[in-house]
Design a protein around this motif. Structure first.
Motif, PDB file in Angstrom:
ATOM      1  N   PHE A  58      61.216  75.522 114.091  1.00 40.25           N
ATOM      2  CA  PHE A  58      62.332  75.417 113.163  1.00 40.25           C
ATOM      3  C   PHE A  58      61.870  74.613 111.953  1.00 40.25           C
ATOM      4  O   PHE A  58      61.414  73.476 112.087  1.00 40.25           O
ATOM      5  CB  PHE A  58      63.525  74.723 113.818  1.00 40.25           C
ATOM      6  N   GLU A  59      61.986  75.210 110.763  1.00 40.83           N
ATOM      7  CA  GLU A  59      61.532  74.577 109.529  1.00 40.83           C
ATOM      8  C   GLU A  59      62.714  74.253 108.622  1.00 40.83           C
ATOM      9  O   GLU A  59      63.679  75.026 108.537  1.00 40.83           O
ATOM     10  CB  GLU A  59      60.563  75.494 108.789  1.00 40.83           C
ATOM     11  N   ALA A  60      62.620  73.111 107.933  1.00 40.75           N
ATOM     12  CA  ALA A  60      63.685  72.674 107.034  1.00 40.75           C
ATOM     13  C   ALA A  60      63.792  73.602 105.833  1.00 40.75           C
ATOM     14  O   ALA A  60      62.785  74.072 105.302  1.00 40.75           O
ATOM     15  CB  ALA A  60      63.435  71.246 106.569  1.00 40.75           C
ATOM     16  N   ARG A  61      65.023  73.855 105.400  1.00 39.67           N
ATOM     17  CA  ARG A  61      65.296  74.616 104.189  1.00 39.67           C
ATOM     18  C   ARG A  61      66.103  73.796 103.182  1.00 39.67           C
ATOM     19  O   ARG A  61      66.339  74.240 102.070  1.00 39.67           O
ATOM     20  CB  ARG A  61      66.058  75.907 104.536  1.00 39.67           C
ATOM     21  N   ASP A  62      66.484  72.587 103.574  1.00 41.76           N
ATOM     22  CA  ASP A  62      67.266  71.713 102.708  1.00 41.76           C
ATOM     23  C   ASP A  62      66.314  70.851 101.874  1.00 41.76           C
ATOM     24  O   ASP A  62      65.770  69.857 102.347  1.00 41.76           O
ATOM     25  CB  ASP A  62      68.181  70.822 103.550  1.00 41.76           C
ATOM     26  N   GLU A  63      66.106  71.234 100.607  1.00 41.75           N
ATOM     27  CA  GLU A  63      65.161  70.527  99.751  1.00 41.75           C
ATOM     28  C   GLU A  63      65.758  69.268  99.134  1.00 41.75           C
ATOM     29  O   GLU A  63      65.038  68.491  98.500  1.00 41.75           O
ATOM     30  CB  GLU A  63      64.651  71.464  98.661  1.00 41.75           C
ATOM     31  N   LYS A  64      67.043  69.048  99.341  1.00 40.02           N
ATOM     32  CA  LYS A  64      67.651  67.801  98.894  1.00 40.02           C
ATOM     33  C   LYS A  64      67.284  66.657  99.832  1.00 40.02           C
ATOM     34  O   LYS A  64      67.038  65.531  99.394  1.00 40.02           O
ATOM     35  CB  LYS A  64      69.172  67.938  98.820  1.00 40.02           C
TER      36      LYS A  64
END
Length: 236
Positions: A58-64
């Motif tokens: 599972f990879e992060a997609r929230d660049e904030k």
């Protein structure tokens, strides 16, 4: 994907998948409440087209909230290959790098390795790794290690100091770390419960630390961003 066929490997796989879900659900909740409301995305891979296992990442997609972050589970095995000493290896391994330099990174690894001679052992590791030191975060993580590891506390710290030492840099990676290699006792059930409890507890501790940090440490200078970049570059 064909799974390892021993009962211990099956139970270990369920353990690490449960830990993965626990962590990803909590990270997704942070994204919903504090970030861009973008869930982690699952990617899968297979070893030898699934004949010898595979994994889920599972990879992060929230660049904030995150620079890079992944929560990985894998199981590889060689059930039908007598020339291989390894029977199976089942693991969760995660690295979280928040975007805010005041929010610490973490490395967590929990795995069960089985050998063809019927022996098996756990590897249990966690490491709090901030680019900007925060005394309170370290104390919270240290306290969690002590509460979660009980009689294994001193050994985990000793191995951690050795494992995370980087002689070339004359420093230790991270500020709070715990490591047990080749961990096993005569009670397999107790070992399983220890790995499970440690994983759950350290995940929850880290989530509490970064949730508070995201909420309260919002002022970021250019110098602090550069400090974060320099720190991460040091290990590359």
């Amino acid at each position: 994907m064909i799974m390892a066929n021993s009962q211990d490997a099956k139970e270990a796989y369920q353990l690490v998948r449960n830990l993965q879900k626990r962590f990803v659900d909590k990270l997704d909740a942070l994204s919903k409440n504090l970030g861009d409301n973008k869930n982690f995305q699952e990617l899968t891979w297979l070893r030898d087209e699934g004949l010898h296992g595979g994994g889920s990442r599972f990879e992060a997609r929230d660049e904030k909230l995150f620079n890079t972050a992944s929560v990985n589970v894998s199981q590889v095995h060689y059930n039908e290959m007598p020339d291989k000493n390894l029977l199976s290896a089942t693991a969760i391994s995660t690295i979280i790098h928040p975007k805010n330099p005041h929010v610490p990174s973490v490395h967590i690894h929990i795995s069960l390795t089985e050998l063809k001679d019927k022996s098996s052992y756990w590897r249990i590791m966690a490491d709090l790794n901030p680019s900007i030191f925060n005394k309170d975060d370290k104390e919270v993580f240290d306290k969690a290690f002590k509460n979660l590891s009980a009689s294994q506390y001193d050994e985990g710290l000793t191995q951690g100091e050795r494992y995370f030492n980087i002689p070339a840099l004359q420093r230790t990676r991270g500020v709070s770390h715990f490591y047990l290699e080749n961990y096993k006792t005569a009670d397999k059930k107790a070992d399983f419960i220890f790995a499970q409890t440690f994983g759950q507890g350290i995940i929850d501790t880290y989530i509490n630390i970064i949730e508070n940090a995201f909420k309260t440490r919002k002022e970021i200078t250019k110098g602090e961003l550069q400090q974060q970049l320099d720190y991460h570059t040091l290990y590359l």
